[in-house]
Write an enzyme that holds these catalytic residues in place. Structure first.
Site, mmCIF file in Angstrom:
data_model
loop_
_atom_site.group_PDB
_atom_site.id
_atom_site.type_symbol
_atom_site.label_atom_id
_atom_site.label_comp_id
_atom_site.label_asym_id
_atom_site.label_seq_id
_atom_site.Cartn_x
_atom_site.Cartn_y
_atom_site.Cartn_z
ATOM 1 N N LEU A 183 0.811 -1.236 0.119
ATOM 2 C CA LEU A 183 -0.037 0.016 0.031
ATOM 3 C C LEU A 183 0.623 1.328 -0.008
ATOM 4 O O LEU A 183 0.176 2.349 -0.082
ATOM 5 C CB LEU A 183 -0.786 -0.015 1.222
ATOM 6 C CG LEU A 183 -1.790 -1.173 1.451
ATOM 7 C CD1 LEU A 183 -2.567 -1.192 2.639
ATOM 8 C CD2 LEU A 183 -2.873 -0.989 0.035
ATOM 9 N N LYS A 198 14.647 -7.330 4.155
ATOM 10 C CA LYS A 198 14.829 -6.399 5.129
ATOM 11 C C LYS A 198 16.245 -6.842 5.793
ATOM 12 O O LYS A 198 16.693 -5.980 6.274
ATOM 13 C CB LYS A 198 13.735 -6.557 6.189
ATOM 14 C CG LYS A 198 12.511 -5.646 5.641
ATOM 15 C CD LYS A 198 11.515 -5.738 6.802
ATOM 16 C CE LYS A 198 10.327 -4.785 6.666
ATOM 17 N NZ LYS A 198 9.520 -4.559 7.741
ATOM 18 N N ASP A 210 9.908 1.286 11.266
ATOM 19 C CA ASP A 210 8.905 0.764 11.899
ATOM 20 C C ASP A 210 8.698 0.625 13.643
ATOM 21 O O ASP A 210 7.778 0.625 13.935
ATOM 22 C CB ASP A 210 9.337 -1.005 11.705
ATOM 23 C CG ASP A 210 8.637 -1.555 10.242
ATOM 24 O OD1 ASP A 210 8.030 -0.785 9.619
ATOM 25 O OD2 ASP A 210 9.073 -2.500 9.917
ATOM 26 N N GLY A 237 4.166 -13.523 19.556
ATOM 27 C CA GLY A 237 4.791 -13.616 18.438
ATOM 28 C C GLY A 237 6.425 -13.331 18.402
ATOM 29 O O GLY A 237 6.854 -12.288 19.137
ATOM 30 N N GLY A 264 9.867 -11.032 12.670
ATOM 31 C CA GLY A 264 10.481 -9.727 12.440
ATOM 32 C C GLY A 264 9.692 -8.493 12.929
ATOM 33 O O GLY A 264 10.718 -7.683 13.641
ATOM 34 N N LEU A 312 -0.954 -5.394 15.060
ATOM 35 C CA LEU A 312 -0.109 -4.871 13.812
ATOM 36 C C LEU A 312 -0.672 -5.180 12.657
ATOM 37 O O LEU A 312 -0.431 -4.355 11.533
ATOM 38 C CB LEU A 312 1.283 -5.635 13.787
ATOM 39 C CG LEU A 312 2.416 -4.612 14.548
ATOM 40 C CD1 LEU A 312 1.933 -4.256 15.886
ATOM 41 C CD2 LEU A 312 3.655 -5.341 14.539
ATOM 42 N N TYR A 366 -3.694 -5.065 9.561
ATOM 43 C CA TYR A 366 -4.418 -3.659 9.201
ATOM 44 C C TYR A 366 -5.527 -4.120 8.360
ATOM 45 O O TYR A 366 -6.500 -3.412 8.078
ATOM 46 C CB TYR A 366 -3.554 -2.831 8.797
ATOM 47 C CG TYR A 366 -2.504 -3.080 7.584
ATOM 48 C CD1 TYR A 366 -1.289 -3.147 8.050
ATOM 49 C CD2 TYR A 366 -2.988 -3.025 6.366
ATOM 50 C CE1 TYR A 366 -0.269 -3.468 7.334
ATOM 51 C CE2 TYR A 366 -1.925 -3.631 5.365
ATOM 52 C CZ TYR A 366 -0.659 -3.560 5.881
ATOM 53 O OH TYR A 366 0.291 -3.956 5.077
HETATM 54 P P1 NAP Z 1 7.098 -13.322 10.646
HETATM 55 O O1 NAP Z 1 8.335 -12.617 10.743
HETATM 56 O O2 NAP Z 1 6.967 -14.393 9.895
HETATM 57 O O3 NAP Z 1 6.660 -13.643 12.069
HETATM 58 C C1 NAP Z 1 5.585 -13.889 12.404
HETATM 59 C C2 NAP Z 1 5.481 -14.627 14.027
HETATM 60 O O4 NAP Z 1 4.124 -15.210 14.255
HETATM 61 C C3 NAP Z 1 6.231 -15.800 14.244
HETATM 62 O O5 NAP Z 1 6.820 -15.651 15.359
HETATM 63 C C4 NAP Z 1 5.720 -17.000 14.042
HETATM 64 O O6 NAP Z 1 6.087 -17.962 14.783
HETATM 65 C C5 NAP Z 1 4.069 -16.474 14.668
HETATM 66 N N1 NAP Z 1 3.215 -17.025 14.140
HETATM 67 C C6 NAP Z 1 2.594 -17.206 12.731
HETATM 68 N N2 NAP Z 1 1.650 -18.178 12.760
HETATM 69 C C7 NAP Z 1 1.302 -18.556 14.016
HETATM 70 C C8 NAP Z 1 0.356 -19.321 14.519
HETATM 71 N N3 NAP Z 1 -0.452 -19.813 13.811
HETATM 72 N N4 NAP Z 1 0.428 -19.740 15.847
HETATM 73 C C9 NAP Z 1 1.342 -18.961 16.617
HETATM 74 N N5 NAP Z 1 2.382 -18.094 16.172
HETATM 75 C C10 NAP Z 1 2.231 -17.730 14.983
HETATM 76 O O7 NAP Z 1 6.181 -12.065 10.091
HETATM 77 P P2 NAP Z 1 6.343 -10.532 10.337
HETATM 78 O O8 NAP Z 1 6.994 -9.724 9.491
HETATM 79 O O9 NAP Z 1 6.759 -10.416 11.806
HETATM 80 O O10 NAP Z 1 4.856 -10.033 10.374
HETATM 81 C C11 NAP Z 1 3.809 -10.213 11.480
HETATM 82 C C12 NAP Z 1 2.586 -9.586 11.102
HETATM 83 O O11 NAP Z 1 2.663 -8.359 11.414
HETATM 84 C C13 NAP Z 1 1.897 -9.571 9.765
HETATM 85 O O12 NAP Z 1 0.631 -9.796 9.858
HETATM 86 C C14 NAP Z 1 2.272 -8.356 9.060
HETATM 87 O O13 NAP Z 1 1.296 -8.145 8.023
HETATM 88 C C15 NAP Z 1 2.279 -7.696 10.408
HETATM 89 N N6 NAP Z 1 2.854 -6.201 10.295
HETATM 90 C C16 NAP Z 1 2.376 -5.250 10.187
HETATM 91 C C17 NAP Z 1 3.224 -3.784 10.204
HETATM 92 C C18 NAP Z 1 2.615 -2.507 10.025
HETATM 93 O O14 NAP Z 1 2.886 -1.674 9.781
HETATM 94 N N7 NAP Z 1 1.287 -2.618 10.754
HETATM 95 C C19 NAP Z 1 4.437 -3.956 10.050
HETATM 96 C C20 NAP Z 1 5.108 -5.346 9.871
HETATM 97 C C21 NAP Z 1 4.428 -6.390 10.125
HETATM 98 P P3 NAP Z 1 7.240 -19.261 14.316
HETATM 99 O O15 NAP Z 1 8.615 -18.305 14.423
HETATM 100 O O16 NAP Z 1 7.029 -20.049 15.360
HETATM 101 O O17 NAP Z 1 6.798 -19.270 13.020
#
Ligand code: NAP
Length: 296
Positions: free
Chosen positions: A20, A78, A114, A138, A141, A236, A238
């Site tokens: 976006l 990243k 971020d 969680g 990242g 986090l 949206y």
């Molecule tokens: P990521 O690095 O893949 O991390 C996701 C985390 O969630 C990991 O710790 C993963 O566990 C855990 N997880 C995933 N599915 C799970 C489940 N079913 N049960 C329990 N734990 C689970 O992803 P990320 O980049 O951190 O992003 C995470 C979320 O934040 C996304 O929805 C993204 O859209 C959002 N986000 C939003 C913004 C914003 O500006 N609003 C910015 C960044 C990210 P494992 O490590 O054990 O797999």
């Protein structure tokens, strides 16, 4: 209007079609020009660049060659971008990820907006953070930016909940030598019920509840009964807006913050860095809300 002098901004990722960022950055650039007189117009355009992991080095060398002014970085680049930069800011080092790159006479400099994006909606509350407890769901990242943000605010305790013992231990160890004061404890999900009772801030950084799985929540309905009514609950995610997680919290009197504001604020912080002027955050927010069909 694109002219012969238009400078390039953009976002690199793979895939990048879902981003976006082009929408909100171009809306801001246009609004700045609508508000300026003819002499002070800015001449930038913000584009999406789908770049495969194996093409990252070539793409960044190409960006240098054609004089790209600055860019955002999303998944999966990243971390991979870091060795290609001349300099990395302290906050990006702490988080271990770069989401914004700008150009200086020394070359590309990477930073992480971020953390500022996550903090912006919290900073509207005048709380004594030093007495507060954060519970973060969680350990991926985005969780790293959230932990860094909570540490910057000075939270007394930061609890991180994850499903993999190994990943949690690695996560915790990565903060041991952090320049930020991080009082961090790790937990498996079966400890969540007692943690929620202590939480002043509860943050979902997992993708649980993200579109299309909008009926899911990382927290069971009954567990929310332990939440203190004045707590802040922050998702986090949206899309959808609000998520089930935030709806559950709101009906119990908690303060709900959605991921859209973080998205807008991290973008505004990046655009300010590139343009070296204040930017219309209201326009960026409105452009996304309109695009997502949300009320103003
Ligand atoms: P990521 O690095 O893949 O991390 C996701 C985390 O969630 C990991 O710790 C993963 O566990 C855990 N997880 C995933 N599915 C799970 C489940 N079913 N049960 C329990 N734990 C689970 O992803 P990320 O980049 O951190 O992003 C995470 C979320 O934040 C996304 O929805 C993204 O859209 C959002 N986000 C939003 C913004 C914003 O500006 N609003 C910015 C960044 C990210 P494992 O490590 O054990 O797999």
């Amino acid at each position: 209007m694109i002219t012969g002098k238009t400078k390039l901004l953009g976002v690199i990722g793979y895939p990048v079609e879902h981003s976006l960022s082009p929408l909100m950055h171009n809306a801001a650039i246009q609004a700045i020009n609508d508000r300026q007189n003819q002499q002070n117009l800015i001449d930038y355009v913000y584009l999406p660049f789908p770049i495969k992991p194996e093409d990252l080095n070539t793409a960044i060398a190409g960006f240098s060659a054609i004089g790209v002014h600055g860019f955002n970085i999303t998944i999966p680049h990243k971390q991979a971008i870091i060795p290609l930069l001349s300099e990395v800011s302290d906050i990006a080092r702490v988080v271990g990820a770069v989401n914004t790159v700008y150009r200086t006479n020394k070359g590309w400099v990477g930073t992480n907006t971020d953390v500022a994006g996550f903090l912006a909606p919290l900073q509207t509350y005048n709380w004594n953070w030093h007495q507060k407890v954060a519970v973060i769901l969680g350990n991926g990242g985005a969780s790293r930016a959230v932990v860094a943000g909570c540490a910057q605010l000075g939270f007394a305790e930061i609890h991180v909940v994850g499903r993999s013992e190994d990943k949690l231990t690695t996560f915790q160890q990565s903060w041991v030598n952090s320049p930020l004061p991080v009082n961090l404890t790790i937990h498996k999900w079966d400890e969540l019920s007692s943690l929620i009772a202590q939480a002043d801030l509860l943050v979902n950084t997992t993708p649980i509840g993200m579109y299309p799985n909008i009926q899911e929540s990382p927290v069971d309905e009954a567990m929310f009964d332990n939440l203190s009514p004045g707590a802040i609950v922050y998702d986090l995610i949206y899309i959808p807006n609000p998520t089930k997680f935030l709806q559950q919290a709101q009906v119990r009197g908690a303060i709900a913050i959605d991921g859209l504001e973080m998205l807008v604020q991290q973008g505004a912080t990046a655009l300010e860095l590139w343009l070296q002027q204040s930017v219309p955050v209201d326009v960026m927010r409105r452009s996304l809300r309109q695009h997502l069909g949300l009320s103003k």
